[in-house]
Every structure is written in C-alpha cells, then in structure tokens.
Design an enzyme around this catalytic site. Structure first.
Site, PDB file in Angstrom:
ATOM      1  N   PHE A   1       0.820  -1.220   0.000  1.00 48.17           N
ATOM      2  CA  PHE A   1       0.000   0.000   0.000  1.00 48.17           C
ATOM      3  C   PHE A   1       0.852   1.267   0.000  1.00 48.17           C
ATOM      4  O   PHE A   1       0.400   2.323   0.419  1.00 48.17           O
ATOM      5  CB  PHE A   1      -0.976  -0.003   1.188  1.00 48.17           C
ATOM      6  CG  PHE A   1      -1.639  -1.337   1.403  1.00 48.17           C
ATOM      7  CD1 PHE A   1      -2.483  -1.865   0.439  1.00 48.17           C
ATOM      8  CD2 PHE A   1      -1.382  -2.089   2.543  1.00 48.17           C
ATOM      9  CE1 PHE A   1      -3.065  -3.110   0.615  1.00 48.17           C
ATOM     10  CE2 PHE A   1      -1.964  -3.345   2.725  1.00 48.17           C
ATOM     11  CZ  PHE A   1      -2.813  -3.854   1.756  1.00 48.17           C
TER      12      PHE A   1
ATOM     13  N   GLU B   1      -5.072   2.029  -6.884  1.00 54.58           N
ATOM     14  CA  GLU B   1      -5.271   3.208  -6.023  1.00 54.58           C
ATOM     15  C   GLU B   1      -6.705   3.726  -6.088  1.00 54.58           C
ATOM     16  O   GLU B   1      -7.243   4.210  -5.101  1.00 54.58           O
ATOM     17  CB  GLU B   1      -4.349   4.359  -6.450  1.00 54.58           C
ATOM     18  CG  GLU B   1      -2.994   3.946  -6.983  1.00 54.58           C
ATOM     19  CD  GLU B   1      -1.902   3.939  -5.934  1.00 54.58           C
ATOM     20  OE1 GLU B   1      -2.175   4.271  -4.773  1.00 54.58           O
ATOM     21  OE2 GLU B   1      -0.769   3.587  -6.302  1.00 54.58           O
TER      22      GLU B   1
END
Lengths: 770, 167
Positions: free
Chosen positions: A275, A737
C-alpha cells in the site's frame, strides 16, 4: 521538484502537442484490445494454492545457517541528542552478538530519495541512518541489538542505557503554518495555478460553498510487518526483503555499501501487503550493516509499534475547497488549496489538489499546496496518495453545493463534466465517468434516495445515501525490461524483477503473455521477485501492470523479429516484418494472408535451436504526456446513523469503475473492493493519533489504530464500464489506487443525507454526530 | 516434554519466554503461521490447540506441552487441500496471502464453535442451535484482520464450506 522541472515537462508537452498521434506509443491501439483470450478471463490466482497452504515464503521466513536475530531501539524523544550511551550490560547479556549504535555503525552516505525516473533512487528519507548522536524525530532508530535468539535480543535491548538531551521540537500543525513552504511543483505538475479571478467569482456567484476539510494521518497497516533476512558472503550481499521496489533497492544498496551491483541480490517473491509503505527505510540498512559486522545472517522483523513509528504513513491535511456556480449550475470557480505536513527530508507531497485539477469544467480555477515542516517520521505514499484525501474534500464540497442548489449531486457533476482536461485542454484518452454514474445509479437504486436530509428513519437508525467521484491518474513508469525465453516445445518463461503485494501480478501477466505470445496459459511461466532478473520499476502509482505489459509487448516484438530472422527464406512467412504478423496458436501468422504461417516449433527446429531468448525494454511512456489519462469511479453508499449513539454503519457500498480494460475480473474486483474497504476505514475509524505536546504517535498498534474488521465490512458491489483505453497497453489503466478514492466522501455525503449533519473532519466518529 | 505439531512431536523449548508462534516459525520452520503484531490484535498467528483456535503469539510454547497443535500446514490431508483452503481460492478470499493462514485456521474452528451451539454477540437465540449466517461469520471472524480487503470473499468461502458440510 523544481522550476526547471516545470519548464522541461512543459516544453516536452508542447512539443508532443505538435506531433501526430501515430508517432507516439499508444497512438495505434494495442492489437490485443478487444481480442478474446486469456485476458479478461476470471482466472484464480496462480499462487493461490501456495498462499492457502502457508507455503508462500515471505521475507522473514527464509532459514539460514547461523542466523541471529535483531531488535531495534527507537527514540522516545522527538528532538535532541544522545548524551549518554552505555551498551556494556546489553553486550554482556546472554546470547548477544552485537550492539550497533552510531558509534560503531559504518559511515554511510544518504540514500538517494525515490524518483520514478531513477532506478537507483529509492529512499523514503533523506536523513542519515545511525550516523550521529542527533535525534530528529520520535521513533528514529538509535540502536540495533543482535543475539542468538529473538528472546535474547529483545531482553538485551532493555539493558541498553541511553540518556537524552532534549531540544525544542516542531510538532504543532497550526504553529507550523507561519513557516509553510510553497513548492514549485507537486510531483510532475506545477503547484500554484490560477485561471481567471476565482475570488471574485466566489463573491459574485448566486451559489457557493467555501469550507475547510481536515484529514488525519493514516497508517498503511499491512498485516505483514516490515522484515528482512540478510547475509553477506564476502562482498556479495543477499537481502530477502518485503519490498515494493526490488531493482531500485538492489541498485541503492550496491552504491551505499560500495559493492558491485552484480554482487547484490534482493529477493521478494511475496509481500504481505504494501500500500506504499513497503519501500526503503532505515531497517534494511541497519540490518545489513549488522550482518556485515557480525559476519552472520541476520533476521530483523520490526515490531508493530516500530512499524507505526519509523515507517511513515499518510500525512495529515487541512484543505480548503471553494466552489461557485451560476444559476444554471455551471461552475464559475473551483478552488482547492491547503496545508499538509511534509518534512524537508520526506518524499511525498500528498498531492491532494491534483485530482481536482482534472475533475470539473469551470470559468476560473485556483490551486496550490503548502507544506508544513514538522519533526516527524517522514511521511510517504499511501494508497491513493493525494486523491484519497483530496477527493474527500472536493467531493464533499460538490455535495454541499448540490444540496444548497437543490440539484441532484449526480446531475450537478454531469453539468460540469469537462470535454478536455480543464486546465491544459489536452484530450482525454478515454473518460467514461458519466457512464459509470449511470450504471452505478441504476444498480444501486439511487432513485430511492430522499433529497431532504434526515427524513428516513427506522427505529433509532437514520438512513441516507451518498455518492462521490473517485479518480487516480494513469501512470506508466519510464523504465523496465522483460526477458522472454521460448523453447522448441512451446513453453515460454517471462521474467522481470516485478513485485507482488497481492495484486495478482504473476497471474495477470501470465494471462497477458499467453495472449501476446499466442500460447496457452499453461505454457507460460512468469518469474518475478528477484533482482537478478531484468529490472522492473517499483510497484507504485498503480503503474506496475501497464509498465510490465509494455515491456512484455516490446519483448514479444523482438522475439517475433528474431523468429522471422531464424525462419529463413524457405518459410511461408519469409519476407514479413514483425509488424506484419501476429503470434497465435504457437505460430507466426501473416496479418494480411493468414494462410502464410509457420510454427515456433518448426522455425526453431529448422534453425537447430532448442530455445530462443530475448530481452527488451518498454517504450517511453509518452502517452501520459500527450493525453489526459485517469482511472475514475462513481462510488455509492448507503449509511445508517444511530440517533441515540451517533454510531455510523455502512450498510451498502457500490463502486462503478471506468478504468479501461479489466484484465482479470476476479482479481480486479478484489482489488477494487480492497481499496474501497480502505476508504471505509479512512471514513469511519482510521486516524493516527499524534500527541502535539510530545511529538509521539499515541496509537502505534493494531489494537488502537482501527482498520475495518469483518463486522465493519458489508457486501460490496463492484461493476465497471470496461471501455478500453485506446492509448494504453491492453487498453488498461491502473486499478490499485482508484478504489480508495471517493469512498470517504460518498460515506460522508450519505451521513449528511441521513442526518443533516455535515462532518468535514475525518474520521466520522460518533462524537462528531451527537 | 513435547508438543505434537501436525502429528509430529517437537520438544518444548528450554527458554520459557518462547511463544508458540516463535517456536513454530523459528524452531520448527513452520512459517505458514504468520506474525502481524505479536500482541493479539490481528489474528494472523491463529492456530488450533487441541482443535480450538488460539493466538499463538499470546500462547507460550510451554503452555502447549503435551497438547496437540494444528497449523495451516497440517490442515489439509497430505497433498489435498482442506475444503476451507479450496473455498478461499474459489472465492478469492485473499490477496497478499499473509493473513490467510490465520483466517483459514480461525474459520475452521469458528464453524465448529458455531455448529456446536456456542453463541456470539449477534446470536438471537442463545439456547438454540447455531445457524451459519454471514452476520454470524462476520462477528466471529472479526478478530482476524485483513488489510487487502478480502472480507467479502472470506465470508463467501466460509458460507460455501458450511453449506458443503450440511449437505
């Protein structure tokens, strides 16, 4: 980023504007677009059996002879120096091999900070690592203790005696505003942009909103802790790392430790969630240094507290969004400015205003971000950097304006949908956000929404619906190579140092390679996760899939040329060039006359070759400059709020995405959901609690930093337009994203619709709704 | 002094500080059991101790002396996947795969608890037979965190296994 960069990128864009589209990669759509093959099929993850049996080997799970275990000591103060340091008791403790501090740490340069154009720049921090007695932020690593067992190392770390001399620290957001910096650019965009007189339009418009939105710090909270297993053999270094940046890490380490690049091997076949957080930090460097001094293999796994305190997360922001509209609901001003924390030694500008620049048509615009300098762990990229928090502010504001005008919020967005990029006038490569809204609204039952807030109630629960737009720019990295090794038997191995943090890289690229090479999926082996393979760029910016896809396409072209050359004059395909054939069913087939064909097997046999190997690099990603390219979404939420406790429960969540070709619906749906669930956490519970008095993070654990648990997550519906992007490899854009963007705003808008209360500070905790 | 791990006896460590988690990962090299926090907050280290789910990071190895431990490596039948493992693949109940062994071990034990009539916070009839619903699964699996966001797939996988067992 500098003014020079603004000028360079500006002139490249200008020149590209003069060039015919067909000169550019992507000018001719990828021939695989629309072809039915492995791409687009619901393939299960190829690494699934390994993962469900616990056989996938992560960085801290490699066994080595003579292993020792490390523990770090992190600074409990924020600014100052180490005045007293006594390691004698620790060194005398049972099993201790080494205590590494600034006194015995080798002198090392600063690691070059990450950049998408330099494959050797990977650092998240421009601070020295264990080079002096200075403390620069709370949580900074100040010592490593190495012992025969983890238990011995952990105990010995408690015996290191350290005295601190504290100095004043900058820890307060409000106070730092007086010295805010205004950078010239934000990533590759000019920072401050004004078009027309936005302040005047705001004053004169019949409808306007002008508010501040606040978002706290966020933590990546990948379940796998940052970890390395590392060993030296002479000047050769092996690092098993949990990293999103394999090749750049190997390049940087070779330079840092002054050894040959060929002698450095970084392996990271599986990463337990990234992430944005799993790149290059201090822990790799101290572990490698310790392994060199001790001449022993070292395992270092950070504690969860250390992850929270020495791996930066998403920075807090305070954003102003102001919108003005005329009587017809056409925007006359779009303003998005604000402050976020970015120490001078950090790399991520948290580009919250960039998404807004490509969002709506307006008569005037004003954009600009300012950075605050605090003594904190360097902030970094986290899923949907910029757009995640930026879309919360902008899309909340759009909802507020729609409410003020009495217009449906989707209709208000439709009226202000731009035909070309609002600022540059550049053509969109493809933009179907309105179609995503249409599909999403129908599926979600948007027509059931009551426009008047606070009017739907069942028992103690107030119910409401909200929507918001999400977006994230298309990025393809300007580097990366792939090797293809084809055997006479029709087996192909495709190799590069790609990363997989759970996106399904090997699965999707195997599907792609099967179609590109005209072979069945079973004939493809995709090798990755090893810096000895041809270098892939780091996995970030939702760019990895198209970046590798472009490199595979380039290598397939080269392979085709190689096969045509080997085919010889007697071949039915003799005289054809790479662009005049396609690879299908294990054969080269003439595009013009499909009767002209020759099989890989026959060509290699005639040439007396068992195998053929090619390596090629992707074309430069000029399509990014020539076109405005974004993944987009329409997010829909139904939330209920307890009128008694203020508790918010999200009951339904739907994401309707416009991200080009979906390469594998099964894994893509999971990735979209994952992003949306992170958005759910951002909306309702996630908040890095920072003590402005001490400069210390107060909730450095998964017990206190609340990510969504099973009971928080409803069934999430995911749909997509599936319209291919004619300018990108495979027609695909990034999907990693975009899932998080728009979600917090959709939830906040649903909460407003349920209660009539507008919360502009994340997270939407119950105290703000009572 | 021995702990039976997936049917094989391994000695109890000399150092009483060693957790069951570290015993499995660092001494037995059974790295399928994961570590996400070492403080009982994430569930990644879930294993079965005498058939019940425990957090191996909060269990000292010495506490498992003379008892039977099943880890993700011991769940299947030799080369064949356990039905829960297969269901996780079918429903894409993971992405990175790191919380997965803990989720699967927890799921297997959780279904036994539910079907054995152990009530939860969301059980309406505390004296009744456990009914497998998505809501029950969500409540009972909330101790196993997933950051990739595979929650929907995990719940579907568990529902599928429960359905197969009932058939």
């Amino acid at each position: 980023m500098s003014r020079v960069q603004n000028a360079v990128i500006g002139s490249v864009k200008t020149v590209l504007g003069w060039m015919p589209e067909r000169w550019l990669p992507g000018g001719t759509p990828d021939p695989l677009i629309g072809r039915h093959g492995e791409v687009g099929r619901q393939a299960s993850r190829l690494d699934g059996p390994q993962k469900v049996q616990g056989k996938a080997r992560f960085a801290a799970e490699v066994a080595m002879e003579g292993m020792c275990y490390a523990t770090l000591i992190n600074s409990p103060i924020t600014r100052g120096r180490i005045a007293r340091l006594d390691t004698a008791a620790a060194e005398a403790a049972p099993g201790v091999v080494l205590v590494l501090t600034h006194r015995n740490m080798p002198r090392l340069e600063i690691v070059p900070v990450m950049s998408i154009s330099n494959m050797g720049a990977v650092g998240n921090s421009a601070l020295p690592i264990l080079q002096d007695d200075q403390i620069r932020y709370n949580g900074q690593v100040i010592a490593l203790v190495l012992a025969e067992t983890q238990e011995q190392a952990d105990h010995a770390a408690t015996l290191v005696e350290i005295g601190y001399e504290q100095a004043p620290a900058r820890t307060r957001f409000e106070e730092a505003k007086a010295n805010a910096r205004t950078p010239a650019s934000i990533l590759t965009e000019k920072n401050q942009v004004s078009v027309g007189d936005a302040p005047r339009e705001l004053q004169q418009a019949p409808y306007s909103v002008d508010n501040l939105y606040r978002t706290p710090g966020h933590n990546h909270a990948a379940i796998e802790l940052h970890a390395v297993t590392t060993a030296w053999d002479g000047d050769a270094l092996t690092l098993h790392d949990a990293t999103q940046a394999i090749a750049p890490t190997a390049n940087a380490l070779a330079k840092l430790f002054g050894v040959r690049r060929e002698g450095v091997r970084v392996l990271s076949p599986f990463v337990g969630g990234g992430f944005g957080g799993k790149a290059f930090w201090d822990h790799q460097v101290v572990a490698i240094a310790a392994a060199r001094i001790a001449a022993r293999p070292v395992r270092l796994m950070l504690s969860r507290e250390a992850v929270c305190r020495m791996i930066g997360g998403r920075t807090p922001t305070e954003q102003r969004v102001a919108l003005a509209a005329d009587a017809a609901g056409k925007f006359t001003a779009v303003v998005h400015t604000g402050f976020s924390v970015m120490p001078t030694y950090a790399v991520c500008p948290e580009q919250y205003s960039l998404g807004s620049r490509a969002a709506y048509r307006s008569k005037t615009y004003q954009f600009g971000q300012r950075h605050l300098d605090l003594d904190v762990v360097p902030n970094t990229y986290m899923r949907g950097p910029g757009e995640s928090v930026g879309s919360f502010a902008m899309e909340s504001a759009v909802d507020e304006l729609a409410h003020q005008m009495g217009i449906d919020p989707i209709e208000l967005r439709r009226r202000n949908e731009p035909e070309t990029h609002p600022l540059s006038g550049t053509a969109f490569s493809q933009r179907g956000v309105l179609e995503a809204y249409r599909m999403g609204a129908e599926r979600f039952g948007w027509d059931q929404r009551s426009a008047a807030p606070g009017t739907r109630r069942e028992g103690e629960w107030l119910t409401g619906m909200g929507c918001a737009t999400g977006s994230f720019p298309y990025v393809r990295m300007p580097a990366g190579a792939v090797r293809i090794h084809l055997t006479q038997g029709g087996q192909a191995t495709v190799s590069c140092s790609a990363q997989d943090m759970g996106m399904g890289t090997s699965t999707v690229q195997s599907q792609h390679a099967a179609d590109r090479l005209g072979l069945p999926l079973e004939a493809i082996t995709f090798e990755m996760g090893d810096s000895d393979l041809p270098p892939a760029p780091m996995a970030g910016g939702s760019a990895q899939t198209v970046s590798i896809a472009a490199a595979i396409a380039a290598a397939a072209d080269k392979l085709t040329g190689e096969l045509l050359r080997m085919a010889g004059n007697a071949s039915p395909v003799a005289g054809l060039r790479a662009g005049e054939v396609r690879l299908v069913g294990g054969e080269l087939v003439s595009l013009e006359d499909p009767a002209r064909r020759d099989s890989f097997h026959a060509i290699l046999s005639r040439a007396g070759r068992e195998t053929v190997t090619v390596t090629a690099s992707a074309s430069a990603p000029l399509e990014m400059l020539k076109f405005a390219m974004q993944s987009m979404s329409a997010i829909f939420c139904e939330a209920r709020v307890s009128a008694v406790t203020g508790e918010v429960r999200v009951t339904r969540l739907l994401g309707s995405f416009d991200c080009g070709t979906i390469l594998n619906p099964k894994t893509a749906a999971s990735q979209f959901r994952g992003g949306m669930i992170m958005g759910l956490g951002m909306a309702l519970t996630e908040e890095t609690l920072f003590d402005e008095r001490s400069g210390r993070i107060m909730n450095a654990s998964l017990a206190d930093y609340h990510i969504p648990a099973h009971l928080d997550v409803p069934d999430i519906e995911v749909i997509w337009t599936g319209i291919p992007d004619p300018r990108s490899p495979l027609g695909a854009r990034g999907i990693g994203e975009v899932g998080i963007t728009g979600v917090a705003a959709a939830i906040a808008n649903a909460v407003f619709n349920a209660t009539g209360k507008r919360v502009r500070d994340l997270p939407l905790t119950l105290d703000k709704l009572l | 002094m021995a702990i039976s791990v997936n049917g094989t006896d391994i000695p109890v460590p000399d150092d009483p500080r060693v957790s069951l988690l570290d015993l499995l990962r660092e001494r037995a090299h059974l790295t399928g059991t994961k570590v996400g926090c070492n403080q009982g907050a994430c569930g990644a280290c879930t294993v079965l101790l005498d058939g019940e789910r425990v957090l191996s990071c909060l269990t000292l190895a010495v506490q498992a002396d003379g008892r039977s431990v099943t880890t993700i490596e011991g769940l299947g039948d030799g080369a064949a996947l356990h039905p829960m493992q297969q269901a996780f693949i079918d429903h894409d109940g993971f992405q990175c795969g790191y919380c997965t062994p803990g989720q699967i071990c927890a799921a297997v034990a959780m279904l036994r608890e539910l079907q054995g009539g152990v009530p939860s916070y969301v059980t309406a009839d505390l004296a009744g037979q456990g009914t497998v619903t998505a809501e029950e699964i969500r409540e009972r699996m909330s101790g196993n965190l997933c950051r990739c966001g595979a929650h929907n797939g995990i719940v579907e996988a568990i529902l599928q296994v429960a359905k197969e067992q009932a058939a």
